[in-house]
Design a protein around this motif. Structure first.
Motif, PDB file in Angstrom:
ATOM      1  N   LEU A  43       6.998  -3.147   0.421  1.00 40.18           N
ATOM      2  CA  LEU A  43       7.361  -1.876   1.057  1.00 40.18           C
ATOM      3  C   LEU A  43       6.272  -0.827   0.863  1.00 40.18           C
ATOM      4  O   LEU A  43       5.914  -0.107   1.805  1.00 40.18           O
ATOM      5  N   VAL A  44       5.750  -0.735  -0.345  1.00 33.43           N
ATOM      6  CA  VAL A  44       4.680   0.218  -0.622  1.00 33.43           C
ATOM      7  C   VAL A  44       3.450  -0.128   0.214  1.00 33.43           C
ATOM      8  O   VAL A  44       2.837   0.751   0.839  1.00 33.43           O
ATOM      9  N   ASP A  45       3.098  -1.397   0.261  1.00 28.77           N
ATOM     10  CA  ASP A  45       1.942  -1.833   1.058  1.00 28.77           C
ATOM     11  C   ASP A  45       2.124  -1.486   2.532  1.00 28.77           C
ATOM     12  O   ASP A  45       1.176  -1.057   3.200  1.00 28.77           O
ATOM     13  N   ALA A  46       3.324  -1.666   3.052  1.00 29.80           N
ATOM     14  CA  ALA A  46       3.591  -1.350   4.456  1.00 29.80           C
ATOM     15  C   ALA A  46       3.422   0.144   4.710  1.00 29.80           C
ATOM     16  O   ALA A  46       2.819   0.550   5.712  1.00 29.80           O
ATOM     17  N   PHE A  47       3.936   0.968   3.796  1.00 34.88           N
ATOM     18  CA  PHE A  47       3.789   2.420   3.974  1.00 34.88           C
ATOM     19  C   PHE A  47       2.321   2.824   3.900  1.00 34.88           C
ATOM     20  O   PHE A  47       1.851   3.620   4.715  1.00 34.88           O
ATOM     21  N   VAL A  48       1.603   2.263   2.944  1.00 36.25           N
ATOM     22  CA  VAL A  48       0.174   2.576   2.797  1.00 36.25           C
ATOM     23  C   VAL A  48      -0.587   2.162   4.056  1.00 36.25           C
ATOM     24  O   VAL A  48      -1.485   2.867   4.514  1.00 36.25           O
ATOM     25  N   PHE A  49      -0.214   1.027   4.662  1.00 37.49           N
ATOM     26  CA  PHE A  49      -0.845   0.589   5.910  1.00 37.49           C
ATOM     27  C   PHE A  49      -0.632   1.621   7.015  1.00 37.49           C
ATOM     28  O   PHE A  49      -1.541   1.902   7.807  1.00 37.49           O
ATOM     29  N   LEU A  50       0.553   2.206   7.078  1.00 41.69           N
ATOM     30  CA  LEU A  50       0.851   3.208   8.107  1.00 41.69           C
ATOM     31  C   LEU A  50       0.197   4.553   7.823  1.00 41.69           C
ATOM     32  O   LEU A  50      -0.209   5.253   8.749  1.00 41.69           O
ATOM     33  N   ASP A  51       0.086   4.915   6.555  1.00 39.38           N
ATOM     34  CA  ASP A  51      -0.450   6.226   6.157  1.00 39.38           C
ATOM     35  C   ASP A  51      -1.977   6.163   6.125  1.00 39.38           C
ATOM     36  O   ASP A  51      -2.601   6.079   5.069  1.00 39.38           O
ATOM     37  N   LYS A  52      -2.584   6.242   7.290  1.00 41.86           N
ATOM     38  CA  LYS A  52      -4.027   6.024   7.430  1.00 41.86           C
ATOM     39  C   LYS A  52      -4.875   7.035   6.657  1.00 41.86           C
ATOM     40  O   LYS A  52      -5.903   6.686   6.095  1.00 41.86           O
ATOM     41  N   ASN A  53      -4.467   8.299   6.614  1.00 41.77           N
ATOM     42  CA  ASN A  53      -5.281   9.297   5.907  1.00 41.77           C
ATOM     43  C   ASN A  53      -4.861   9.483   4.449  1.00 41.77           C
ATOM     44  O   ASN A  53      -5.395  10.337   3.745  1.00 41.77           O
ATOM     45  N   LYS A  54      -3.897   8.691   4.006  1.00 42.10           N
ATOM     46  CA  LYS A  54      -3.457   8.651   2.599  1.00 42.10           C
ATOM     47  C   LYS A  54      -2.987  10.005   2.064  1.00 42.10           C
ATOM     48  O   LYS A  54      -3.195  10.351   0.901  1.00 42.10           O
TER      49      LYS A  54
END
Length: 161
Positions: free
Chosen positions: A85-96
């Motif tokens: 789940l964290v990895d998926a969110f990080v993938f979506l959050d391009k500018n972090k």
């Protein structure tokens, strides 16, 4: 953990639950967790909200004593799920920055190779943006995800019928 079997975990049941898991939170932290996960503000944490709460507990308590707690929470399966789940969110959050914007959602869908990316991205974004403020935080992402995989309470299922 729902001792009175009313379909929701109240504040006191949450305190007992965290004690059973040997997770140490201050009363203020427990209050904050409860408020953050009681998304419909009915003073009770339903099953899907509890899943989100467990994920937040897992992420917040990442230290040596938490390793034992994590094993009690059903790890490694639960741990792998939360990490995904964290990895998926990080993938979506391009500018972090901790939030997913509509543009980031479109960019992520495009990177995945999906052809009808614009329509799909906007539909998924709308499902995640619970407060309709134009950005999605991790908590909103988790709540949307629980619906996508069919984790919901019976009330939600009955309303859809």
């Amino acid at each position: 953990m729902d001792e009175d079997c009313n379909g929701a975990i109240d504040h006191e049941e949450l305190k007992k639950c965290l004690r059973k898991l040997d997770v140490s939170f201050t009363d203020e932290e427990i209050n904050d967790l409860f408020k953050a996960c009681d998304i419909n503000e009915d003073m009770g944490v339903k099953f899907n909200e509890f899943i989100v709460l467990l994920c937040l507990v897992y992420l917040l308590k990442d230290n040596a004593t938490a390793l034992e707690t994590k094993s009690r929470m059903g790890m490694p399966n639960l741990e792998a799920t939360f990490e995904t789940l964290v990895d998926a969110f990080v993938f979506l959050d391009k500018n972090k920055d901790g939030y997913v914007s509509k543009n980031e959602m479109v960019q992520a869908i495009n990177e995945s190779g999906e052809r009808s990316s614009g329509r799909i991205a906007m539909k998924r974004f709308e499902e995640m943006d619970w407060d309709k403020n134009g950005s999605v935080n991790f908590k909103e992402f988790l709540f949307a995800f629980t619906r996508w995989v069919g984790i919901g309470d019976l009330e939600d299922e009955e309303e859809e019928v």
